[in-house]
Motif scaffolding. Structure first.
Motif, mmCIF file in Angstrom:
data_model
loop_
_atom_site.group_PDB
_atom_site.id
_atom_site.type_symbol
_atom_site.label_atom_id
_atom_site.label_comp_id
_atom_site.label_asym_id
_atom_site.label_seq_id
_atom_site.Cartn_x
_atom_site.Cartn_y
_atom_site.Cartn_z
ATOM 1 N N UNK A 1 0.735 -1.384 0.217
ATOM 2 C CA UNK A 1 -0.104 -0.084 -0.450
ATOM 3 C C UNK A 1 0.899 1.599 0.445
ATOM 4 N N UNK A 2 2.073 1.528 0.548
ATOM 5 C CA UNK A 2 2.789 2.310 1.134
ATOM 6 C C UNK A 2 3.725 2.016 -0.585
ATOM 7 N N UNK A 3 3.800 2.183 -1.332
ATOM 8 C CA UNK A 3 4.769 2.063 -2.659
ATOM 9 C C UNK A 3 3.899 3.012 -3.363
ATOM 10 N N UNK A 4 5.135 4.066 -3.575
ATOM 11 C CA UNK A 4 4.646 5.147 -4.459
ATOM 12 C C UNK A 4 3.733 4.483 -5.368
ATOM 13 N N UNK A 5 4.797 3.191 -6.513
ATOM 14 C CA UNK A 5 4.883 3.379 -7.352
ATOM 15 C C UNK A 5 3.394 3.152 -7.863
ATOM 16 N N UNK A 6 2.593 2.748 -6.691
ATOM 17 C CA UNK A 6 1.127 2.098 -7.024
ATOM 18 C C UNK A 6 -0.031 3.487 -6.628
ATOM 19 N N UNK B 1 7.861 8.354 -15.924
ATOM 20 C CA UNK B 1 7.607 7.636 -14.284
ATOM 21 C C UNK B 1 8.469 6.030 -15.076
ATOM 22 N N UNK B 2 7.407 5.667 -16.372
ATOM 23 C CA UNK B 2 8.248 4.083 -16.698
ATOM 24 C C UNK B 2 9.378 4.494 -17.017
ATOM 25 N N UNK B 3 9.965 5.167 -17.602
ATOM 26 C CA UNK B 3 11.172 5.663 -18.508
ATOM 27 C C UNK B 3 11.978 5.901 -16.864
ATOM 28 N N UNK B 4 12.747 6.222 -16.021
ATOM 29 C CA UNK B 4 13.337 6.041 -14.924
ATOM 30 C C UNK B 4 14.288 4.547 -14.936
ATOM 31 N N UNK C 1 11.036 -3.338 -4.137
ATOM 32 C CA UNK C 1 11.446 -2.964 -5.859
ATOM 33 C C UNK C 1 10.837 -1.693 -6.086
ATOM 34 N N UNK C 2 11.757 -0.470 -6.381
ATOM 35 C CA UNK C 2 11.035 0.471 -7.140
ATOM 36 C C UNK C 2 12.257 1.648 -7.840
ATOM 37 N N UNK C 3 11.916 2.596 -8.415
ATOM 38 C CA UNK C 3 12.830 3.664 -8.969
ATOM 39 C C UNK C 3 13.003 3.520 -7.596
ATOM 40 N N UNK C 4 14.831 4.009 -7.685
ATOM 41 C CA UNK C 4 15.752 4.942 -6.370
ATOM 42 C C UNK C 4 15.153 6.215 -5.722
ATOM 43 N N UNK D 1 16.724 13.089 -14.418
ATOM 44 C CA UNK D 1 14.917 11.818 -14.678
ATOM 45 C C UNK D 1 14.590 12.331 -13.342
ATOM 46 N N UNK D 2 15.316 11.787 -12.655
ATOM 47 C CA UNK D 2 14.866 11.708 -10.875
ATOM 48 C C UNK D 2 14.807 13.296 -10.487
ATOM 49 N N UNK D 3 15.224 14.600 -10.937
ATOM 50 C CA UNK D 3 15.869 15.321 -9.980
ATOM 51 C C UNK D 3 13.844 16.222 -10.710
#
Length: 349
Positions: free
Chosen positions: A166-171, A204-207, A243-246, A283-285
């Motif tokens: 639930x706490x995954x920003x990706x979702x 986001x998908x391109x990170x 497992x997610x974007x850094x 892209x992260x910035x």
């Protein structure tokens, strides 16, 4: 905005209930499984039962007994991360697993509620960050500690069990299904963040950089030296790793530094500390302000939704709600350009 359907109603680690373990039973289990005696005191926890175990010689440990709905694979994943850090980054101050008398990192208890996994970890002394005076030096050191932890986990090849946290920003967009629980005076801003996140999905998908991240690097999980409260001596609670974007890890951490008048100085120092150990990619910035807003919006939505479902636990569930709301208001219009003004060297390296 697309509205995902609510998740199927089933027991999970955030909503399962169980019979509390008595202190006497917990002490007996430690003696039986780890071969050591001592005294037990219960600590607050949301998803499991957590105790302070003081061995007969005065040494403290943390005892965790998972709730019966916890996926055993998820706990194996956490164990693997701690064992990996012990070898790959021994200077990073995290708990160490205590092996059972059988030489295993955990033990499954048979209880009336079903199997429950028990683990014993070394206790890290120190003062929780939220109880210490906030300073620039502290924020800088905490930021560097996050970067060093991330570097230690960079090559960990474990993977979380199937399913979504639930706490995954990706979702973030999954919370569109429950955003109606947010009070009207806050709902528009929460929905605006969801809309912004949806528009950013292609970026986001391109990170490029994705790895195992702590995902809960907040002042309740960071221990500082009481004699020198700018020095990090402990990082705890690996129960939300994904497992997610850094960059998500940094967004989570920053979200807890935004509810004060000097939030600009605090996140500037935090980012300087992080950058002293690990550079960020362009892209992260660009995504960092949005991802930080997303984490704050998640905190608000989840707290209001879950407090309505579990009113008996409202005080615990809502403990970060007010600061999350204030933080979201403070950075609601923060742009990547504005972030770079706070940290001029953000895009270097």
């Amino acid at each position: 905005m697309m509205k995902p359907a609510p998740a199927a109603k089933k027991a999970d680690s955030m909503s399962a209930t169980w019979s509390p373990t008595s202190l006497a039973d917990a002490e007996a289990a430690v003696l039986r499984v780890y071969g050591t005696s001592g005294a037990i005191r219960r600590l607050s926890s949301e998803r499991d039962e957590t105790f302070l175990f003081t061995r007969a010689d005065g040494t403290d440990f943390v005892l965790k007994i998972a709730n019966p709905a916890e996926d055993p694979a998820a706990l194996e994943f956490q164990n693997g991360a701690l064992l990996h850090l012990a070898c790959a980054a021994p200077a990073v101050p995290v708990p160490r697993l205590v092996l059972t008398t059988d030489g295993t990192p955990s033990h499954t208890l048979a209880t009336a509620d079903g199997p429950r996994i028990m683990r014993l970890l070394t206790f890290l002394g120190g003062e929780l960050q939220y109880r210490t005076p906030a300073t620039e030096a502290q924020s800088r050191n905490v930021g560097r500690a996050l970067a060093e932890l991330g570097r230690g986990l960079e090559d960990y090849d474990g993977r979380p069990s199937a399913g979504k946290l639930m706490w995954d920003i990706s979702h973030t967009l999954d919370l569109a299904a429950v955003v109606d629980h947010v009070a009207p005076e806050r709902r528009a801003q929460a929905e605006a963040v969801l809309d912004e996140f949806e528009r950013a999905l292609p970026i986001i998908a391109g990170l490029r950089r994705r790895q195992i991240i702590h995902n809960d690097f907040n002042p309740h999980n960071i221990l500082l030296d009481p004699a020198a409260p700018t020095t990090v001596v402990g990082i705890i609670d690996f129960g939300d790793m994904v497992h997610a974007p850094l960059i998500n890890d940094l967004a989570v951490a920053l979200s807890y530094h935004l509810a004060t008048e000097n939030w600009r100085t605090r996140i500037g120092a935090f980012l300087e500390g992080f950058l002293s150990a690990r550079a960020l990619e362009p892209a992260e910035i660009e995504l960092l302000p949005l991802l930080t807003r997303s984490r704050l919006a998640m905190s608000i939505i989840i707290a209001e939704w879950r407090s309505a479902r579990f009113p008996e636990n409202r005080d615990y569930i809502m403990r970060n709600h007010a600061t999350a709301w204030r933080g979201l208001q403070n950075i609601f219009d923060l742009t990547p350009a504005g972030l770079k003004q706070l940290v001029p060297n953000l895009s270097e390296g």
